[in-house]
Design an enzyme around this catalytic site. Structure first.
Site, PDB file in Angstrom:
ATOM      1  N   GLY A  46       0.823  -1.205   0.000  1.00 30.23           N
ATOM      2  CA  GLY A  46       0.000   0.000   0.000  1.00 30.23           C
ATOM      3  C   GLY A  46       0.852   1.248   0.000  1.00 30.23           C
ATOM      4  N   HIS A  47       1.923   1.218  -0.811  1.00 28.70           N
ATOM      5  CA  HIS A  47       2.852   2.342  -0.887  1.00 28.70           C
ATOM      6  C   HIS A  47       3.666   2.248  -2.168  1.00 28.70           C
ATOM      7  CE1 HIS A  47       6.142  -0.386   0.121  1.00 28.70           C
ATOM      8  NE2 HIS A  47       5.387  -0.853   1.098  1.00 28.70           N
ATOM      9  N   ALA A  48       4.489   3.237  -2.373  1.00 29.16           N
ATOM     10  CA  ALA A  48       5.469   3.246  -3.470  1.00 29.16           C
ATOM     11  C   ALA A  48       6.796   3.687  -2.860  1.00 29.16           C
ATOM     12  CB  ALA A  48       5.039   4.207  -4.578  1.00 29.16           C
ATOM     13  N   ARG A  94       1.891  -0.117  -5.133  1.00 23.15           N
ATOM     14  CA  ARG A  94       1.534  -1.527  -5.085  1.00 23.15           C
ATOM     15  C   ARG A  94       0.998  -1.931  -3.723  1.00 23.15           C
ATOM     16  NH1 ARG A  94       6.990  -2.421  -4.028  1.00 23.15           N
ATOM     17  NH2 ARG A  94       7.285  -0.587  -5.293  1.00 23.15           N
TER      18      ARG A  94
END
Length: 132
Positions: A46-48, A94
């Site tokens: 839940g991040h990049a 993602r």
């Protein structure tokens, strides 16, 4: 994103797959970590990352990697073979979901851990992605 295919040496006693730089991984590996024992229904990620490149491999079991583009479109990659790896360049939003029982994900990273490299707010990711 690119699905990488690693060698699979088949043997009746058990198969073998290997990685070696620079032939198979598009960066120098600086960090390796893995996730496991993910409870049913949970998501990871839940991040990049601003700079970090990554390859994700399902060493055991299966899970889905969901990529969200800056325009909100989603792409799903189902990883369930240990001789495939998903290459994610920097600035890729993602998360991982749909973990099977005993799933084990291996992550190969181009950088050492740096908290400031994480982008945890999608609006900031969107802004940075549109600049590049």
């Amino acid at each position: 994103m690119e699905l990488l295919h690693f060698p699979k040496i088949e043997d009746p006693r058990g198969n073998l797959t290997f990685l070696q730089k620079p032939d198979q991984i598009p960066f120098e590996i600086k960090r390796v970590f893995w996730t496991y024992d993910v409870p049913g229904g949970e998501t990871r990620g839940g991040h990049a990352y601003r700079e970090q490149e990554e390859v994700i491999i399902a060493l055991s079991g299966s899970f889905d990697v969901i990529i969200k583009n800056a325009n909100g479109e989603l792409d799903k990659y189902s990883l369930n073979r240990s001789y495939y790896g998903l290459y994610l360049p920097a600035l890729t939003w993602r998360h991982m979901e749909n973990f099977s029982t005993n799933a084990l994900s291996l992550h190969l990273s181009s950088t050492e851990f740096e908290a400031s490299d994480y982008i945890r707010k999608f609006n900031l990711f969107k802004k940075l992605s549109l600049k590049k």
